[in-house]
Scaffold this active site. Structure first.
Site, PDB file in Angstrom:
ATOM      1  N   SER A 185      25.264  16.423 -67.309  1.00 32.14           N
ATOM      2  CA  SER A 185      24.115  15.712 -67.865  1.00 32.14           C
ATOM      3  C   SER A 185      24.362  15.112 -69.243  1.00 32.14           C
ATOM      4  O   SER A 185      23.643  14.223 -69.650  1.00 32.14           O
ATOM      5  CB  SER A 185      22.906  16.638 -67.911  1.00 32.14           C
ATOM      6  OG  SER A 185      23.201  17.807 -68.633  1.00 32.14           O
ATOM      7  N   HIS A 213      21.449  16.015 -61.143  1.00 35.25           N
ATOM      8  CA  HIS A 213      21.559  14.616 -61.574  1.00 35.25           C
ATOM      9  C   HIS A 213      22.290  13.736 -60.567  1.00 35.25           C
ATOM     10  O   HIS A 213      22.529  12.558 -60.833  1.00 35.25           O
ATOM     11  CB  HIS A 213      22.271  14.531 -62.933  1.00 35.25           C
ATOM     12  CG  HIS A 213      21.390  14.919 -64.078  1.00 35.25           C
ATOM     13  ND1 HIS A 213      20.427  14.093 -64.589  1.00 35.25           N
ATOM     14  CD2 HIS A 213      21.324  16.069 -64.805  1.00 35.25           C
ATOM     15  CE1 HIS A 213      19.800  14.697 -65.590  1.00 35.25           C
ATOM     16  NE2 HIS A 213      20.329  15.896 -65.740  1.00 35.25           N
ATOM     17  N   LYS A 245      13.849  15.459 -61.164  1.00 34.68           N
ATOM     18  CA  LYS A 245      14.575  14.315 -61.708  1.00 34.68           C
ATOM     19  C   LYS A 245      14.323  13.091 -60.833  1.00 34.68           C
ATOM     20  O   LYS A 245      13.217  12.580 -60.845  1.00 34.68           O
ATOM     21  CB  LYS A 245      16.030  14.700 -61.887  1.00 34.68           C
ATOM     22  CG  LYS A 245      16.077  15.884 -62.891  1.00 34.68           C
ATOM     23  CD  LYS A 245      17.316  16.071 -63.647  1.00 34.68           C
ATOM     24  CE  LYS A 245      17.040  16.991 -64.819  1.00 34.68           C
ATOM     25  NZ  LYS A 245      17.640  18.318 -64.693  1.00 34.68           N
TER      26      LYS A 245
END
Ligand SMILES: *Cc1c(COP(=O)(O)O)cnc(C)c1O
Length: 397
Positions: A185, A213, A245
């Site tokens: 990240s 992610h 996310k």
């Protein structure tokens, strides 16, 4: 008499003095590309809402409808009285999306790592973790009674060394678990999961990937890192992710074999002992999976904008580090310079946070940008212009 809570203010003030306290910026209204932050209209350039799904009309409708049909709360933890048809439907749809035998949802990604990792490896086992893994993995590993090893970031040779050392100890270790983030990240680089999975296979170790992610970003239609590398499902035993996310809502999840899921929900303490998702959350997540299946344009748009942004930023002379994904750090160096750049960008209308020590090394401070599929071409132009202006003023380019 000693003040038993004097440390609260003292430690907080130390953080303030070191400029390490969080100064919260407040959104009044939705997390959209242009949003109201601290009362001003700014371009959002650092949210995890990659695909803009947190405001997708069908997801909002599904959440509202679920409140009408199921209420605002689930009433219990999943194992007692808090499993609703919506939760099971979400898990069925997610498993299908991932091409896995089964999936399980948790309250958050953090709760997934904290609840599952200590059950997969305990006393007499070994966990080997990438040195840059996410804090929720680190905490999950800390909760385990297993022995702990760390390998250098994305360094498969170092991982192999750790596996060989473990073998020298065998049969003393019952099980070995390798854990890695899918996309890191802070740098936006992709873990070499193909080679990690091959090593796991060769050495009889389990492989656990945290794809927080990578989902909605990598692989076919945003199916994530396992799809990205075209890996056989049984080579990555635990594919973990989050709905907070790219999916635009909140919630953690795992996908894998039926055996994994049966084991996980009977053993994960965060799953057993904490309330389940409210109906609108489950319904919105379920619709997010449907949106990803039916509307591939969001992922395509995310990548088109990402490629353009990277290309133009490099042409301007910015250093984008090791990024291979829509997480694009703009490397600055000194913490002070990164903070100054972020402030100037904010004045110019662009909201992107500085990432500084202790989150990254002292000389690796950066502005971390995250691309968003909901931005227009003109919006990305605004951001690039702001970086150019601020970068020149601060003599970064
Ligand atoms: C954000 C994140 C998590 C935590 O997910 P939540 O669902 O927000 O709790 C876990 N792992 C990684 C790698 C993350 O980036």
């Amino acid at each position: 008499m000693r003040d038993p809570v004097g440390f609260l203010r003292q430690e907080y003030q130390e953080l303030v003095k070191a400029d390490l306290d969080w100064k919260l910026r407040v959104l009044s209204g939705p997390s959209t590309p242009w949003c109201q932050i601290d009362g001003e209209r700014k371009l959002m350039f650092c949210s995890n809402n990659y695909l803009g799904l947190s405001n997708h009309p069908r997801m909002k409708e599904a959440a509202i409808e679920a409140i009408r049909t199921h209420g605002v709360g689930s009433g219990s933890v999943r194992p007692i009285a808090g499993t609703m048809d919506l939760h099971l439907e979400l898990e069925r749809r997610l498993a299908r999306f991932k091409g896995a035998e089964a999936s399980l949802t948790y309250q958050t990604g953090f709760a997934t790592n904290a609840g599952l990792i200590p059950q997969l490896a305990g006393d007499g086992d070994l966990i080997i973790s990438d040195e840059l893994n996410h804090g929720s993995i680190i905490d999950g590993v800390r909760l385990s009674k297993a022995e702990k090893g760390v390998y250098r970031h994305s360094d498969v040779q170092d991982l192999e060394r750790a596996l060989r050392e473990a073998e020298a100890h065998r049969p003393s270790y019952r099980r070995v678990l390798i854990i890695t983030d899918g996309v890191f990240s802070m740098d936006g680089d992709i873990a070499p999961l193909d080679r990690i999975a091959a090593l796991g296979h060769d050495h009889g170790a389990m492989v656990y990937v945290d794809d927080a992610h990578g989902e909605g970003v990598l692989g076919e239609g945003g199916r994530g890192i396992v799809s990205h590398f075209h890996l056989a499902r049984d080579r990555v035993q635990v594919e973990m992710g989050t709905f907070s996310k790219a999916f635009g809502v909140v919630g953690g999840h795992i996908s894998g074999s039926r055996d994994l899921i049966d084991f996980a929900y009977n053993k994960s303490r965060t799953w057993l002992l904490s309330g389940s998702h409210p109906p609108p959350v489950a319904a919105a997540c379920l619709t997010a999976v449907d949106v990803l299946e039916k509307e591939p344009q969001h992922v395509e748009r995310l990548w088109a904008l990402t490629r353009r942004f990277k290309k133009e930023m490099v042409a301007l002379g910015f250093d984008l580090g090791k990024s291979e994904t829509p997480i694009t750090p703009v490397m600055v160096g000194e913490s002070r310079a990164a903070k100054a750049l972020s402030l100037r960008l904010f004045e110019l209308g662009v909201f992107a946070l500085p990432i500084v020590f202790p989150m990254v090394a002292k000389d690796k401070a950066r502005i971390r940008t995250i691309m968003n599929a909901a931005l227009t071409d003109a919006d990305v132009g605004v951001a690039i212009d702001a970086f150019q202006k601020a970068g020149k003023e601060l003599k970064l380019i």
